[in-house]
Design a protein around this motif. Structure first.
Motif, PDB file in Angstrom:
ATOM      1  N   ILE A 231      16.116  -4.029 -28.840  1.00 48.93           N
ATOM      2  CA  ILE A 231      14.697  -3.871 -28.539  1.00 48.93           C
ATOM      3  C   ILE A 231      14.014  -5.220 -28.722  1.00 48.93           C
ATOM      4  CG2 ILE A 231      12.527  -2.772 -29.198  1.00 48.93           C
ATOM      5  CD1 ILE A 231      14.060  -0.325 -29.986  1.00 48.93           C
ATOM      6  N   GLY A 232      13.580  -5.794 -27.630  1.00 54.50           N
ATOM      7  CA  GLY A 232      12.912  -7.084 -27.686  1.00 54.50           C
ATOM      8  C   GLY A 232      13.791  -8.198 -28.203  1.00 54.50           C
ATOM      9  N   GLY A 233      15.114  -8.062 -28.016  1.00 55.11           N
ATOM     10  CA  GLY A 233      16.044  -9.076 -28.503  1.00 55.11           C
ATOM     11  C   GLY A 233      16.514  -8.845 -29.928  1.00 55.11           C
ATOM     12  N   TYR A 234      16.087  -7.744 -30.532  1.00 53.72           N
ATOM     13  CA  TYR A 234      16.474  -7.437 -31.907  1.00 53.72           C
ATOM     14  C   TYR A 234      17.512  -6.321 -31.921  1.00 53.72           C
ATOM     15  CZ  TYR A 234      12.254 -10.055 -32.992  1.00 53.72           C
ATOM     16  OH  TYR A 234      11.300 -11.033 -33.066  1.00 53.72           O
ATOM     17  N   PRO A 235      18.662  -6.549 -32.549  1.00 53.57           N
ATOM     18  CA  PRO A 235      19.696  -5.500 -32.613  1.00 53.57           C
ATOM     19  C   PRO A 235      19.336  -4.445 -33.645  1.00 53.57           C
ATOM     20  CG  PRO A 235      20.420  -7.444 -33.808  1.00 53.57           C
ATOM     21  CD  PRO A 235      19.083  -7.794 -33.199  1.00 53.57           C
ATOM     22  N   LEU A 236      19.369  -3.187 -33.237  1.00 55.14           N
ATOM     23  CA  LEU A 236      19.004  -2.091 -34.129  1.00 55.14           C
ATOM     24  C   LEU A 236      20.078  -1.012 -34.109  1.00 55.14           C
ATOM     25  CD1 LEU A 236      15.276  -1.535 -33.082  1.00 55.14           C
ATOM     26  CD2 LEU A 236      16.135  -2.971 -34.931  1.00 55.14           C
ATOM     27  N   VAL A 237      20.183  -0.288 -35.207  1.00 47.98           N
ATOM     28  CA  VAL A 237      20.984   0.927 -35.259  1.00 47.98           C
ATOM     29  C   VAL A 237      19.999   2.092 -35.274  1.00 47.98           C
ATOM     30  CG1 VAL A 237      22.613   2.314 -36.576  1.00 47.98           C
ATOM     31  CG2 VAL A 237      22.874  -0.175 -36.504  1.00 47.98           C
ATOM     32  N   VAL A 238      20.052   2.924 -34.231  1.00 53.07           N
ATOM     33  CA  VAL A 238      19.110   4.030 -34.084  1.00 53.07           C
ATOM     34  C   VAL A 238      19.831   5.342 -34.394  1.00 53.07           C
ATOM     35  CG1 VAL A 238      17.599   5.266 -32.482  1.00 53.07           C
ATOM     36  CG2 VAL A 238      17.794   2.785 -32.352  1.00 53.07           C
ATOM     37  N   ARG A 239      19.172   6.198 -35.155  1.00 50.16           N
ATOM     38  CA  ARG A 239      19.763   7.484 -35.545  1.00 50.16           C
ATOM     39  C   ARG A 239      18.874   8.609 -35.027  1.00 50.16           C
ATOM     40  NH1 ARG A 239      21.205   7.422 -41.763  1.00 50.16           N
ATOM     41  NH2 ARG A 239      23.072   8.517 -41.055  1.00 50.16           N
ATOM     42  N   ASP A 240      19.462   9.466 -34.198  1.00 49.78           N
ATOM     43  CA  ASP A 240      18.757  10.634 -33.684  1.00 49.78           C
ATOM     44  C   ASP A 240      19.102  11.816 -34.576  1.00 49.78           C
ATOM     45  OD1 ASP A 240      17.323  12.373 -32.063  1.00 49.78           O
ATOM     46  OD2 ASP A 240      19.050  12.789 -30.790  1.00 49.78           O
ATOM     47  N   THR A 241      18.082  12.493 -35.071  1.00 48.43           N
ATOM     48  CA  THR A 241      18.308  13.561 -36.042  1.00 48.43           C
ATOM     49  C   THR A 241      17.858  14.910 -35.503  1.00 48.43           C
ATOM     50  OG1 THR A 241      16.122  13.448 -37.097  1.00 48.43           O
ATOM     51  CG2 THR A 241      17.787  11.864 -37.841  1.00 48.43           C
ATOM     52  N   ALA A 242      18.122  15.922 -36.272  1.00 49.37           N
ATOM     53  CA  ALA A 242      17.627  17.257 -35.946  1.00 49.37           C
ATOM     54  C   ALA A 242      16.109  17.259 -35.988  1.00 49.37           C
ATOM     55  CB  ALA A 242      18.175  18.278 -36.955  1.00 49.37           C
ATOM     56  N   GLY A 243      15.503  18.091 -35.160  1.00 47.83           N
ATOM     57  CA  GLY A 243      14.059  18.227 -35.177  1.00 47.83           C
ATOM     58  C   GLY A 243      13.604  18.975 -36.421  1.00 47.83           C
ATOM     59  N   LEU A 244      12.382  18.704 -36.850  1.00 40.15           N
ATOM     60  CA  LEU A 244      11.853  19.343 -38.053  1.00 40.15           C
ATOM     61  C   LEU A 244      11.036  20.563 -37.662  1.00 40.15           C
ATOM     62  CD1 LEU A 244      10.679  16.177 -40.042  1.00 40.15           C
ATOM     63  CD2 LEU A 244      12.950  17.221 -39.918  1.00 40.15           C
ATOM     64  N   ARG A 245      11.512  21.724 -38.031  1.00 40.61           N
ATOM     65  CA  ARG A 245      10.767  22.962 -37.789  1.00 40.61           C
ATOM     66  C   ARG A 245      11.091  23.957 -38.892  1.00 40.61           C
ATOM     67  NH1 ARG A 245      13.239  27.094 -34.037  1.00 40.61           N
ATOM     68  NH2 ARG A 245      15.492  26.866 -34.203  1.00 40.61           N
ATOM     69  N   LYS A 246      10.104  24.761 -39.231  1.00 41.67           N
ATOM     70  CA  LYS A 246      10.253  25.692 -40.350  1.00 41.67           C
ATOM     71  C   LYS A 246      10.870  27.026 -39.932  1.00 41.67           C
ATOM     72  CE  LYS A 246       5.914  25.343 -41.598  1.00 41.67           C
ATOM     73  NZ  LYS A 246       4.668  25.554 -42.363  1.00 41.67           N
ATOM     74  N   ALA A 247      10.639  27.424 -38.692  1.00 43.92           N
ATOM     75  CA  ALA A 247      11.063  28.753 -38.238  1.00 43.92           C
ATOM     76  C   ALA A 247      12.548  28.782 -37.915  1.00 43.92           C
ATOM     77  CB  ALA A 247      10.248  29.185 -37.024  1.00 43.92           C
ATOM     78  N   SER A 248      13.375  28.756 -38.945  1.00 39.75           N
ATOM     79  CA  SER A 248      14.822  28.808 -38.724  1.00 39.75           C
ATOM     80  C   SER A 248      15.499  29.499 -39.901  1.00 39.75           C
ATOM     81  CB  SER A 248      15.395  27.399 -38.548  1.00 39.75           C
ATOM     82  OG  SER A 248      16.807  27.471 -38.425  1.00 39.75           O
ATOM     83  N   SER A 249      16.398  30.422 -39.578  1.00 37.20           N
ATOM     84  CA  SER A 249      17.201  31.089 -40.606  1.00 37.20           C
ATOM     85  C   SER A 249      18.651  30.628 -40.531  1.00 37.20           C
ATOM     86  CB  SER A 249      17.136  32.610 -40.417  1.00 37.20           C
ATOM     87  OG  SER A 249      17.612  32.972 -39.121  1.00 37.20           O
ATOM     88  N   ASP A 250      18.901  29.661 -39.657  1.00 35.48           N
ATOM     89  CA  ASP A 250      20.245  29.121 -39.458  1.00 35.48           C
ATOM     90  C   ASP A 250      20.534  28.102 -40.554  1.00 35.48           C
ATOM     91  OD1 ASP A 250      22.500  27.659 -38.621  1.00 35.48           O
ATOM     92  OD2 ASP A 250      22.089  28.089 -36.517  1.00 35.48           O
ATOM     93  N   VAL A 251      21.499  28.397 -41.421  1.00 38.08           N
ATOM     94  CA  VAL A 251      21.781  27.504 -42.546  1.00 38.08           C
ATOM     95  C   VAL A 251      22.299  26.152 -42.077  1.00 38.08           C
ATOM     96  CG1 VAL A 251      22.172  29.368 -44.188  1.00 38.08           C
ATOM     97  CG2 VAL A 251      24.088  28.529 -42.812  1.00 38.08           C
ATOM     98  N   ILE A 252      23.008  26.130 -40.945  1.00 31.92           N
ATOM     99  CA  ILE A 252      23.521  24.860 -40.426  1.00 31.92           C
ATOM    100  C   ILE A 252      22.372  23.998 -39.926  1.00 31.92           C
ATOM    101  CG2 ILE A 252      24.998  23.775 -38.695  1.00 31.92           C
ATOM    102  CD1 ILE A 252      26.792  26.214 -38.803  1.00 31.92           C
ATOM    103  N   GLU A 253      21.426  24.631 -39.213  1.00 34.58           N
ATOM    104  CA  GLU A 253      20.272  23.871 -38.736  1.00 34.58           C
ATOM    105  C   GLU A 253      19.437  23.365 -39.909  1.00 34.58           C
ATOM    106  OE1 GLU A 253      16.285  24.222 -35.913  1.00 34.58           O
ATOM    107  OE2 GLU A 253      17.554  25.978 -36.222  1.00 34.58           O
TER     108      GLU A 253
END
Length: 207
Positions: free
Chosen positions: A27-49
């Motif tokens: 980005i603009g000549g700067y090397p970065l390590v970007v991490r895409d994560t799970a979205g943040l939401r409260k309405a979930s009963s899925d333990v993995i999520e």
């Protein structure tokens, strides 16, 4: 999109991303390590999520720069109830107050009108007590994309100087360990006498 290749599964279905997906970007000549994560939401009963969400919060807290993506339609829709917003979660709200954090209002192409979008975004930010930069974008028509990339590059340059390779912290523990070992071998090489060629060569090989 910024990676210019397929890195993670993209779906309109909430909860698709579970684990952290990592890639490198320039980005603009700067090397970065970007991490895409799970979205943040409260309405979930899925333990993995929920574990994915926990890891997402942890990764955001440890990151040098954060980009928080918020659905513009949900954020700017006055009919949305406050309880529906993830911003009501104190831990998640705290992430938005950290330095080097950009709040990106995505999917602005889905709004009924784009007139006054910047003013509406700022008004929303004030109502949510967000002090960091708000950037409206659309991945469909690329609105605001160049502005976001420039803001990120400017933030990196201001915070860490022009020599990112020297001043930005290494993002992986093993990289720091290998670099430290390399320096130790070089220091040993410099302390070896000129007549001890074999030992000197061994230290250089280790470096």
């Amino acid at each position: 999109m910024s990676a210019q290749r397929q890195v993670a599964i993209v779906s309109p279905i909430a909860g698709t991303t579970r684990d952290i997906v990592e890639t490198t970007l320039d980005i603009g000549g700067y090397p970065l390590v970007v991490r895409d994560t799970a979205g943040l939401r409260k309405a979930s009963s899925d333990v993995i999520e929920m574990e994915g969400i926990r890891r997402a919060v942890e990764a955001a807290q440890e990151a040098d720069i954060r980009i928080c993506m918020v659905d513009a339609q949900q954020a700017l829709d006055c009919t949305t109830k406050p309880s529906d917003s993830f911003l009501q979660n104190a831990e998640w709200q705290a992430l938005l107050d950290l330095p080097h954090t950009f709040v990106v209002l995505s999917k602005i192409d889905t709004l009924k009108s784009s007139d006054g979008i910047q003013a509406a975004a700022q008004a929303w930010a004030q109502s949510q007590r967000i002090n960091n930069r708000i950037v409206p974008i659309s991945c469909a028509n690329m609105f605001g994309w160049e502005s976001l990339m420039q803001l990120l590059a400017d933030d990196i340059r201001t915070a860490w100087g022009t020599s990112v390779a020297q001043q930005m912290p290494l993002t992986k523990t093993r990289h720091r360990q290998h670099l430290q070992q390399c320096l130790e071998h070089l220091d040993s090489f410099e302390s070896i006498g000129e007549d001890m060629v074999v030992l000197g060569a061994e230290e250089l090989r280790g470096a």
